[in-house]
Scaffold this motif. Structure first.
Motif, PDB file in Angstrom:
ATOM      1  N   LEU A 122       0.919  -1.274  -0.173  1.00  0.00           N
ATOM      2  CA  LEU A 122      -0.060   0.138   0.008  1.00  0.00           C
ATOM      3  C   LEU A 122       1.000   1.198  -0.056  1.00  0.00           C
ATOM      4  N   VAL A 123       0.843   1.977  -1.021  1.00  0.00           N
ATOM      5  CA  VAL A 123       1.700   3.305  -1.283  1.00  0.00           C
ATOM      6  C   VAL A 123       1.008   4.404  -1.168  1.00  0.00           C
ATOM      7  N   LEU A 124      -0.340   4.461  -1.012  1.00  0.00           N
ATOM      8  CA  LEU A 124      -1.061   5.741  -0.927  1.00  0.00           C
ATOM      9  C   LEU A 124      -2.591   5.510  -0.507  1.00  0.00           C
ATOM     10  N   THR A 125      -3.149   6.091   0.309  1.00  0.00           N
ATOM     11  CA  THR A 125      -4.497   5.998   0.599  1.00  0.00           C
ATOM     12  C   THR A 125      -4.988   7.533   0.298  1.00  0.00           C
ATOM     13  N   LYS A 126      -6.080   7.920  -0.527  1.00  0.00           N
ATOM     14  CA  LYS A 126      -6.681   9.097  -0.368  1.00  0.00           C
ATOM     15  C   LYS A 126      -8.079   9.090  -0.182  1.00  0.00           C
ATOM     16  N   THR A 127      -8.579  10.052   0.635  1.00  0.00           N
ATOM     17  CA  THR A 127      -9.941  10.111   0.987  1.00  0.00           C
ATOM     18  C   THR A 127     -10.650  11.520   0.450  1.00  0.00           C
ATOM     19  N   THR A 128      -9.940  12.180  -0.112  1.00  0.00           N
ATOM     20  CA  THR A 128     -10.428  13.494  -0.710  1.00  0.00           C
ATOM     21  C   THR A 128     -10.775  13.391  -2.107  1.00  0.00           C
ATOM     22  N   ASN A 129     -11.773  13.860  -2.879  1.00  0.00           N
ATOM     23  CA  ASN A 129     -12.122  14.102  -4.273  1.00  0.00           C
ATOM     24  C   ASN A 129     -12.145  12.440  -4.748  1.00  0.00           C
ATOM     25  N   ARG A 130     -12.849  11.503  -3.681  1.00  0.00           N
ATOM     26  CA  ARG A 130     -13.153  10.086  -4.544  1.00  0.00           C
ATOM     27  C   ARG A 130     -14.215  10.351  -5.366  1.00  0.00           C
ATOM     28  N   PRO A 131     -14.073   9.425  -6.241  1.00  0.00           N
ATOM     29  CA  PRO A 131     -15.185   9.204  -7.431  1.00  0.00           C
ATOM     30  C   PRO A 131     -16.384   8.672  -6.755  1.00  0.00           C
ATOM     31  N   THR A 132     -17.353   9.268  -7.329  1.00  0.00           N
ATOM     32  CA  THR A 132     -18.819   8.687  -6.761  1.00  0.00           C
ATOM     33  C   THR A 132     -19.846   8.260  -8.186  1.00  0.00           C
ATOM     34  N   GLY A 133     -19.325   8.693  -9.388  1.00  0.00           N
ATOM     35  CA  GLY A 133     -20.338   8.421 -10.571  1.00  0.00           C
ATOM     36  C   GLY A 133     -19.740   7.084 -11.075  1.00  0.00           C
ATOM     37  N   ALA A 134     -20.570   6.666 -12.173  1.00  0.00           N
ATOM     38  CA  ALA A 134     -20.443   5.223 -12.731  1.00  0.00           C
ATOM     39  C   ALA A 134     -18.980   5.330 -13.443  1.00  0.00           C
ATOM     40  N   LEU A 135     -18.175   4.282 -13.272  1.00  0.00           N
ATOM     41  CA  LEU A 135     -16.825   4.467 -13.782  1.00  0.00           C
ATOM     42  C   LEU A 135     -16.599   3.228 -14.855  1.00  0.00           C
ATOM     43  N   GLU A 136     -15.762   3.548 -15.692  1.00  0.00           N
ATOM     44  CA  GLU A 136     -15.230   2.610 -16.753  1.00  0.00           C
ATOM     45  C   GLU A 136     -13.656   2.591 -16.531  1.00  0.00           C
ATOM     46  N   TRP A 137     -12.952   1.794 -17.093  1.00  0.00           N
ATOM     47  CA  TRP A 137     -11.538   1.273 -16.993  1.00  0.00           C
ATOM     48  C   TRP A 137     -10.891   1.867 -18.209  1.00  0.00           C
ATOM     49  N   GLU A 138      -9.836   2.320 -18.133  1.00  0.00           N
ATOM     50  CA  GLU A 138      -8.950   2.742 -19.469  1.00  0.00           C
ATOM     51  C   GLU A 138      -7.577   2.419 -19.121  1.00  0.00           C
ATOM     52  N   ILE A 139      -6.823   2.221 -20.071  1.00  0.00           N
ATOM     53  CA  ILE A 139      -5.314   2.371 -20.154  1.00  0.00           C
ATOM     54  C   ILE A 139      -5.073   3.212 -21.382  1.00  0.00           C
ATOM     55  N   LEU A 140      -4.278   4.345 -21.218  1.00  0.00           N
ATOM     56  CA  LEU A 140      -4.164   5.277 -22.253  1.00  0.00           C
ATOM     57  C   LEU A 140      -2.367   5.650 -21.934  1.00  0.00           C
ATOM     58  N   LEU A 141      -1.973   5.619 -23.358  1.00  0.00           N
ATOM     59  CA  LEU A 141      -0.652   5.944 -23.430  1.00  0.00           C
ATOM     60  C   LEU A 141      -0.661   7.245 -24.626  1.00  0.00           C
ATOM     61  N   LYS A 142       0.098   8.146 -24.326  1.00  0.00           N
ATOM     62  CA  LYS A 142      -0.011   9.033 -25.371  1.00  0.00           C
ATOM     63  C   LYS A 142       1.180  10.145 -25.497  1.00  0.00           C
ATOM     64  N   GLY A 143       1.565  10.282 -26.765  1.00  0.00           N
ATOM     65  CA  GLY A 143       2.814  11.143 -26.954  1.00  0.00           C
ATOM     66  C   GLY A 143       2.571  12.631 -27.179  1.00  0.00           C
ATOM     67  N   GLU A 144       3.211  13.409 -26.417  1.00  0.00           N
ATOM     68  CA  GLU A 144       3.141  14.839 -26.412  1.00  0.00           C
ATOM     69  C   GLU A 144       4.665  15.318 -26.649  1.00  0.00           C
ATOM     70  N   ASP A 145       4.373  16.532 -27.202  1.00  0.00           N
ATOM     71  CA  ASP A 145       5.500  17.660 -27.550  1.00  0.00           C
ATOM     72  C   ASP A 145       6.700  16.513 -28.272  1.00  0.00           C
ATOM     73  N   GLY A 146       6.339  16.078 -29.291  1.00  0.00           N
ATOM     74  CA  GLY A 146       7.006  15.259 -29.723  1.00  0.00           C
ATOM     75  C   GLY A 146       6.955  13.641 -29.991  1.00  0.00           C
ATOM     76  N   GLY A 147       6.627  13.206 -28.686  1.00  0.00           N
ATOM     77  CA  GLY A 147       6.263  11.722 -28.172  1.00  0.00           C
ATOM     78  C   GLY A 147       7.189  10.876 -28.287  1.00  0.00           C
TER      79      GLY A 147
END
Length: 167
Positions: A122-147
């Motif tokens: 366990l490296v981090l627990t967050k209790t602020t700004n937790r999601p409450t809406g319906a969720l989907e999963w995603e893996i996104l890799l993106k090139g920026e500034d030349g990529g």
């Protein structure tokens, strides 16, 4: 190349089937094995749950999105959570190792907290700004500034597990 991306994500519905969304109140779980091949400042990555999968990385402070996941900003790894109004981040106590197999896990515990696990720790627990809406999963890799060069391999993908406790 600049602006290029690769996505693996969940469609909201398949052939008018029952909703594929994950409910934050039912303890959704995301486990992903990966190896970041480079710590490239021209790359961006998001791994986790979000309400609006797309080609943009969730933007801290500027995005009204429900999300919980791991972001590579080009300079640092962060755990991002969003409650539909504000996205905030925390820095994990341990970071993914470049060139090695890592196991990343996100638990959303009854909508009360979000836990980030890396390689069984366990490296981090967050209790602020937790999601409450319906969720989907995603893996996104993106090139920026030349990529990066066309032959850059940003990440080696491994096994994914997604589940929800229906109780």
């Amino acid at each position: 190349t600049a602006g290029s991306y690769a996505r693996i994500f969940q469609e909201t519905e398949q052939n008018s089937a029952i909703s594929n969304h994950f409910d934050p109140g039912k303890n959704p779980y995301f486990r992903y094995e990966f190896s970041p091949n480079v710590a490239d400042s021209r790359a961006r990555m998001f791994l986790g749950f979000r309400t609006t999968p797309g080609v943009s990385i969730p933007v801290v402070g500027a995005s009204a999105e429900h999300c919980a996941g791991l972001i590579w900003s080009g300079t640092v790894w962060r755990l991002a959570t969003g409650d539909g109004t504000t996205i905030s981040t925390g820095t994990p106590s341990t970071l993914p190792t470049v060139g090695a197999r890592n196991v990343f896990e996100v638990y959303i515990l009854s909508g009360v907290s979000v836990e980030l696990w890396l390689n069984g720790v366990l490296v981090l627990t967050k209790t602020t700004n937790r999601p409450t809406g319906a969720l989907e999963w995603e893996i996104l890799l993106k090139g920026e500034d030349g990529g990066g060069a066309a032959d850059d391999s940003l990440m080696t993908l491994g096994e994914c597990i997604f589940q929800e406790n229906p109780a």
